[in-house]
Design an enzyme around this catalytic site. Structure first.
Site, PDB file in Angstrom:
ATOM      1  N   CYS A 103     -11.648  88.479  12.451  1.00  0.00           N
ATOM      2  CA  CYS A 103     -10.970  87.334  11.605  1.00  0.00           C
ATOM      3  C   CYS A 103      -9.874  87.773  10.397  1.00  0.00           C
ATOM      4  O   CYS A 103      -8.981  87.879  10.141  1.00  0.00           O
ATOM      5  CB  CYS A 103     -11.709  87.342  10.190  1.00  0.00           C
ATOM      6  SG  CYS A 103     -13.274  86.253  10.982  1.00  0.00           S
ATOM      7  N   ASN A 127      -7.729  84.066  17.750  1.00  0.00           N
ATOM      8  CA  ASN A 127      -9.140  84.932  17.204  1.00  0.00           C
ATOM      9  C   ASN A 127     -10.365  83.530  17.108  1.00  0.00           C
ATOM     10  O   ASN A 127     -10.507  82.641  18.300  1.00  0.00           O
ATOM     11  CB  ASN A 127      -9.748  85.554  16.088  1.00  0.00           C
ATOM     12  CG  ASN A 127     -11.203  86.018  16.301  1.00  0.00           C
ATOM     13  OD1 ASN A 127     -11.694  86.367  16.447  1.00  0.00           O
ATOM     14  ND2 ASN A 127     -11.772  86.011  14.104  1.00  0.00           N
ATOM     15  N   GLU A 128     -10.929  82.706  16.550  1.00  0.00           N
ATOM     16  CA  GLU A 128     -11.303  81.814  15.826  1.00  0.00           C
ATOM     17  C   GLU A 128     -10.364  80.801  15.856  1.00  0.00           C
ATOM     18  O   GLU A 128     -10.293  79.819  14.780  1.00  0.00           O
ATOM     19  CB  GLU A 128     -12.331  82.017  15.038  1.00  0.00           C
ATOM     20  CG  GLU A 128     -13.901  82.906  15.288  1.00  0.00           C
ATOM     21  CD  GLU A 128     -14.941  83.405  14.997  1.00  0.00           C
ATOM     22  OE1 GLU A 128     -14.585  82.721  13.453  1.00  0.00           O
ATOM     23  OE2 GLU A 128     -15.708  84.081  15.235  1.00  0.00           O
TER      24      GLU A 128
END
Length: 708
Positions: A245, A379-380
């Site tokens: 994150c 990333n996410e």
């Protein structure tokens, strides 16, 4: 007499859970020894580093001074001042301009100085040396001046606070780096660094630093030795960094910017760490990133531990968990700078020394390229905005560096609407691997043994980039969670033609500064502990093999399916040293008898005596070995039979040794104060007729090593 062909020792690892009632049924598992299948990538088992839980500053990065350049938003956070101290902002480092001025206190019996609290204190060990350095100058022409540097423990009953002391003479009006060595007179987990002005002449101080002299590989801007060694002991194949994150940032201004992390360490600007405020119930207002541990250091660490570096870069989307408005993100039409960052990173890692970024790498001390092969973008992320942002990166990287593999993402969930949307999008964009994340409870891990059995063999490969078993009502490290992770990993290994990378997360946690758990390695200022999840990762990392072997029970893969008595299993072959490796997990509540039957071995080959490899061993013997791992995650004792067929007639298995890792309490794990709560125990075993029959107690992880 015919010369017997040497086979490698048998290493069987069994992790078994509770129960006392034996089950008479024998579970015969057949391993097709002559049918090596999919190649297991060297990157199969690796590590993922994110600066969460004080993993970097205050952790792996060995700097002991917090806010060493006075650049925190509250410039003196971490510092106490006394006497005549002023803060100034016209220092020698453009991106870190602040420094302190120490002037005479105005009376012979008054004192001027500063002291630093470190990260939850400063940990030092008796007899060890610590390298203190500071950039300093005389702002006024004329006399020399002195500072006295001390390691102190104020709340003690001794005559003096200080247990290490040195003086430094400042002798120039220009900024220079000064350095002395402090030798600790005692072991202290929560010391303070104190600096006195030791004469009347004013001095300016900038970039105040204290490192152990004995860092990993002896590097000046180095790593804490015990933590880096723990990473090397895994034998990882890939090293993903720096997140996570923090790559996204709470906003784009706080995203991780790799270009700010290279070059001279004194001029790397401070960055806000999103983990200091993400969880208000675990709030740490002094958690920032000095960038002393930057991309150059990450590349060096990857090289040191023998892992392929895998950097993750921002795709121009800030954290979507924290931003619902599209204005928080970079429009696709304005991504050119972010795309150039990715191209420049590849040049930094691989470029010729004549190139702009290759020259910087060389100037930093590494003229040879780092041979970067992988890069992850995002990333996410999720929604239509992610593939829209990712696509121009893919096109640019393919054009400039077609040999570099690109990793996309399936979002933050292991299944569901966004997962189902993003996988086809990743196929459309033709990324090389898709990063899947799953922090899931026990029931999920028990249900996912066949997760990858039906994945598309022609599409992008899988990178299980973040995963850990989070126990329901017990979201912390414990033995049972580690056993279920071992069970799930047999399914990844069985499908190594699809899954090519896997990294547990998170990696590190400070016992006084964590935001997330469970974690693989815990530490305080002096010590560290390797959890049972660490030992599971180490066992897989050290025994990944080179090719998958078919392993079935009643002609069906062993994936914890109905009728398989809670068993999970996989088998591989290591061609380099002729090793067979079998991993079996019993997740049921009953003891299971297991027979491992190797078909296709030559009749003249037999296994004989052998040696044992402990889970925390740094060296696996390089002789011919069969390696079998069996994990029983059930709550009952299991009977085990290991049967080896196909050995040559003149070769026999005789005796060997056994190591067990066992816990009577599934909720226990190793701790800083009790790092050996769950440790391997060694004993001898006897094998007759190439068959090993054994009963494994509840809550046990066993390693057998047998040699012909």
């Amino acid at each position: 007499m015919r010369t017997m062909k040497t086979y490698k020792t048998l290493l069987a690892t069994l992790a078994l859970s509770a129960g006392l009632v034996l089950n008479a049924q024998t579970n015969e598992m057949v391993i097709q020894a002559k049918k090596p299948g999919a190649e297991i990538q060297p990157t199969m088992y690796g590590l993922f580093f994110e600066d969460i839980n004080y993993a970097a500053d205050g952790g792996l990065y060995a700097e002991l001074v917090k806010n060493r350049s006075f650049e925190f938003p509250q410039n003196l956070m971490g510092w106490n001042t006394f006497g005549n101290v002023t803060l100034r902002n016209d220092g020698p480092f453009k991106r870190n301009p602040h420094y302190v001025r120490l002037s005479d206190a105005g009376h012979a019996h008054k004192r001027t100085g500063i002291e630093n609290e470190g990260f939850f204190g400063i940990g030092v060990k008796k007899g060890e040396e610590y390298r203190f350095s500071v950039w300093a100058r005389l702002p006024q022409e004329g006399k020399n001046s002195k500072i006295r540097v001390e390691l102190v423990k104020p709340n003690n009953n001794g005559e003096r606070h200080a247990f290490a002391m040195q003086e430094i003479t400042i002798d120039s009006k220009e900024w220079h780096k000064y350095q002395v060595t402090l030798k600790a007179g005692k072991t202290e987990a929560k010391a303070i660094l104190r600096i006195f002005l030791a004469s009347q002449a004013t001095v300016d101080l900038e970039h105040v630093s204290l490192f152990p002299a004995d860092t990993w590989k002896g590097r000046e801007n180095g790593f804490r030795k015990d933590l880096a060694q723990a990473l090397a002991d895994i034998h990882p194949g890939v090293f993903r960094f720096p997140g996570g994150c923090i790559v996204e940032g709470t906003d784009l201004d706080s995203r991780y910017n790799w270009k700010n992390t290279v070059g001279e360490v004194e001029n790397r600007p401070l960055n806000e760490n999103r983990w200091h405020y993400t969880f208000p119930h675990r709030f740490y207002p002094d958690y920032y990133q000095s960038y002393g541990l930057g991309f150059y250091e990450f590349f060096l660490l990857s090289e040191d531990i023998g892992a392929e570096p895998l950097p993750v870069l921002s795709c121009g989307l800030a954290c979507q968990f924290q931003n619902n408005d599209v204005s928080a993100h970079v429009p696709v039409s304005e991504l050119s700078g972010y795309i150039q960052d990715a191209l420049d990173l590849i040049e930094f890692a691989n470029g010729d020394v004549a190139s702009t970024w290759g020259k910087l790498r060389a100037d930093m001390g590494h003229p040879a390229p780092f041979n970067l092969k992988f890069i992850a973008i995002g990333n996410e992320q999720w929604g239509t905005e992610y593939p829209e942002h990712l696509e121009p990166f893919v096109k640019a990287i393919r054009k400039a560096y077609p040999m570099v593999k690109i990793i996309g993402s399936s979002g933050p969930n292991s299944e569901g609407e966004q997962f189902n949307y993003l996988w086809p999008e990743m196929k459309r964009l033709k990324v090389d691997l898709v990063d899947e994340h799953f922090y899931r409870p026990e029931s999920w891990f028990l249900s996912q043994g066949a997760r990858y059995d039906n994945y598309d063999r022609k599409g992008p490969k899988v990178f299980a980039g973040e995963y850990a078993c989070h126990g329901v009502g017990k979201k912390w490290n414990h033995f049972h969670a580690a056993l279920l992770e071992a069970a799930f990993m047999t399914g990844m290994e069985r499908n190594a033609d699809v899954v090519q990378m896997a990294t547990y997360a998170p990696l590190f946690a400070h016992v006084e500064g964590w935001q997330w758990r469970p974690d693989m390695i815990w530490f305080d200022n002096l010590n560290s502990v390797r959890t049972t999840s660490y030992y599971v990762q180490q066992l897989y990392g050290q025994n990944k093999g080179s090719n998958v072997l078919p392993l079935t029970m009643n002609k069906i893969p062993v994936s914890g399916a109905e009728g398989q008595n809670g068993l999970f299993a996989s088998a591989v072959w290591e061609k380099e040293d002729n090793t067979y490796i079998v991993k079996v997990v019993n997740a049921s509540d009953k003891v299971q008898s297991v027979s491992l039957k190797f078909e296709g071995l030559k009749k003249q080959d037999f296994l004989t005596k052998g040696t044992c490899v402990k889970l925390r061993s740094l060296d696996l013997n390089k002789d011919n070995t069969y390696i079998v791992k069996v994990v029983n995650t059930s709550d009952k004792v299991q009977s085990v039979s290991l049967k080896f067929e196909g050995l040559k007639k003149q070769d026999f298995l005789t005796k060997g040794t056994c190591v067990k890792l066992r816990s009577l309490d599934l909720n226990k794990d190793n701790t800083i104060k009790q790092p050996s709560t769950i440790i391997p125990k060694e004993s001898s075993v006897v094998i007759e007729g190439n068959v090993l029959n054994a009963e494994v107690e509840a809550y046990t992880f066993v390693v057998y090593r047998l040699k012909k």
